[in-house]
Design a protein around this motif. Structure first.
Motif, PDB file in Angstrom:
ATOM      1  N   SER A  73      -7.830 -11.056   8.356  1.00 33.55           N
ATOM      2  CA  SER A  73      -6.978 -10.026   8.940  1.00 33.55           C
ATOM      3  C   SER A  73      -6.688  -8.981   7.866  1.00 33.55           C
ATOM      4  N   VAL A  74      -6.467  -7.794   8.326  1.00 37.23           N
ATOM      5  CA  VAL A  74      -6.102  -6.705   7.424  1.00 37.23           C
ATOM      6  C   VAL A  74      -4.956  -5.932   8.065  1.00 37.23           C
ATOM      7  N   THR A  75      -4.238  -5.221   7.251  1.00 47.05           N
ATOM      8  CA  THR A  75      -3.183  -4.366   7.772  1.00 47.05           C
ATOM      9  C   THR A  75      -3.825  -3.146   8.428  1.00 47.05           C
ATOM     10  N   PRO A  76      -3.084  -2.421   9.245  1.00 46.78           N
ATOM     11  CA  PRO A  76      -3.668  -1.246   9.903  1.00 46.78           C
ATOM     12  C   PRO A  76      -4.261  -0.220   8.938  1.00 46.78           C
ATOM     13  N   ALA A  84       5.172   1.013  -9.243  1.00 48.76           N
ATOM     14  CA  ALA A  84       5.904   1.499  -8.078  1.00 48.76           C
ATOM     15  C   ALA A  84       5.203   0.917  -6.847  1.00 48.76           C
ATOM     16  N   LEU A  85       5.938   0.235  -5.997  1.00 42.74           N
ATOM     17  CA  LEU A  85       5.330  -0.491  -4.888  1.00 42.74           C
ATOM     18  C   LEU A  85       5.557   0.161  -3.530  1.00 42.74           C
ATOM     19  N   GLY A  86       6.050   1.382  -3.515  1.00 40.69           N
ATOM     20  CA  GLY A  86       6.345   2.048  -2.245  1.00 40.69           C
ATOM     21  C   GLY A  86       5.169   2.106  -1.297  1.00 40.69           C
ATOM     22  N   SER A  87       3.979   2.322  -1.815  1.00 40.71           N
ATOM     23  CA  SER A  87       2.808   2.421  -0.930  1.00 40.71           C
ATOM     24  C   SER A  87       2.400   1.067  -0.359  1.00 40.71           C
ATOM     25  N   PHE A  88       3.006  -0.008  -0.850  1.00 43.40           N
ATOM     26  CA  PHE A  88       2.707  -1.345  -0.339  1.00 43.40           C
ATOM     27  C   PHE A  88       3.858  -1.915   0.491  1.00 43.40           C
ATOM     28  N   SER A  89       4.843  -1.084   0.803  1.00 40.35           N
ATOM     29  CA  SER A  89       6.021  -1.577   1.506  1.00 40.35           C
ATOM     30  C   SER A  89       5.734  -1.860   2.975  1.00 40.35           C
ATOM     31  N   LEU A  90       6.444  -2.807   3.508  1.00 38.05           N
ATOM     32  CA  LEU A  90       6.341  -3.147   4.921  1.00 38.05           C
ATOM     33  C   LEU A  90       6.832  -1.979   5.783  1.00 38.05           C
ATOM     34  N   SER A  91       7.774  -1.219   5.274  1.00 37.72           N
ATOM     35  CA  SER A  91       8.378  -0.130   6.056  1.00 37.72           C
ATOM     36  C   SER A  91       7.396   1.019   6.331  1.00 37.72           C
ATOM     37  N   ARG A  92       6.229   1.022   5.691  1.00 38.99           N
ATOM     38  CA  ARG A  92       5.251   2.087   5.987  1.00 38.99           C
ATOM     39  C   ARG A  92       4.689   1.961   7.395  1.00 38.99           C
ATOM     40  N   PHE A  93       4.911   0.815   8.009  1.00 42.61           N
ATOM     41  CA  PHE A  93       4.468   0.597   9.379  1.00 42.61           C
ATOM     42  C   PHE A  93       5.668   0.684  10.310  1.00 42.61           C
ATOM     43  N   ASN A  94       5.433   1.211  11.473  1.00 44.09           N
ATOM     44  CA  ASN A  94       6.445   1.112  12.515  1.00 44.09           C
ATOM     45  C   ASN A  94       5.852   0.306  13.645  1.00 44.09           C
ATOM     46  N   SER A  95       6.637  -0.019  14.607  1.00 41.73           N
ATOM     47  CA  SER A  95       6.176  -0.920  15.666  1.00 41.73           C
ATOM     48  C   SER A  95       4.986  -0.350  16.441  1.00 41.73           C
ATOM     49  N   SER A  96       4.791   0.966  16.425  1.00 42.24           N
ATOM     50  CA  SER A  96       3.683   1.536  17.197  1.00 42.24           C
ATOM     51  C   SER A  96       2.324   1.371  16.516  1.00 42.24           C
ATOM     52  N   ASN A  97       2.296   1.093  15.194  1.00 37.27           N
ATOM     53  CA  ASN A  97       0.983   0.927  14.554  1.00 37.27           C
ATOM     54  C   ASN A  97       0.756  -0.492  14.050  1.00 37.27           C
TER      55      ASN A  97
END
Length: 124
Positions: free
Chosen positions: A59-62, A110-123
């Motif tokens: 599996s991969v993230t979007p 800096a881990l911002g680009s790896f944060s869970l919050s970069r996704f919202n429920s629509s993606n």
């Protein structure tokens, strides 16, 4: 020589051996031919048709990048996910990052680009 093709048709992991639809089979055949052609071009002295093939499920993230973050509600839970296909080569550093997060040390990056919050429920 091991050669990996990190693309393919989407499958149901509970039915991984199920016969592909005609459309998906055509896609798989095209991908296979692309791989054989690349082997012929870049590795002209090896047999381009594999003697063994094996399908892997991952599996991969979007956005196809890792998640390195804390759970949004339970801050005592550290999330390290989405490594399939390309995470192994980075595992020593990812282990260090997750370890630092777990014991409360600052991370070296800096881990911002790896944060869970970069996704919202629509993606997701």
């Amino acid at each position: 020589m091991k050669i990996c093709y990190h693309s393919g048709t989407e499958i149901d992991p509970d039915q991984r051996d199920k016969k592909l639809s005609n459309k998906d089979q055509t896609t798989a055949d095209t991908q296979w031919q692309t791989l054989v052609t690349a082997i012929k071009e870049y590795y002209p002295y090896i047999e381009p048709v594999p003697s063994v093939t094996e399908s892997c499920i991952y599996s991969v993230t979007p956005d196809q990048d890792y998640i390195l973050d804390r759970h949004p509600v339970y801050s005592n839970i550290i999330i390290g996910a989405g490594f399939s296909g390309h995470g192994f080569k980075c595992s020593p550093e990812i282990g260090r990052i997750l370890g630092d997060m777990a014991i409360g040390n600052p991370t070296a990056y800096a881990l911002g680009s790896f944060s869970l919050s970069r996704f919202n429920s629509s993606n997701l």
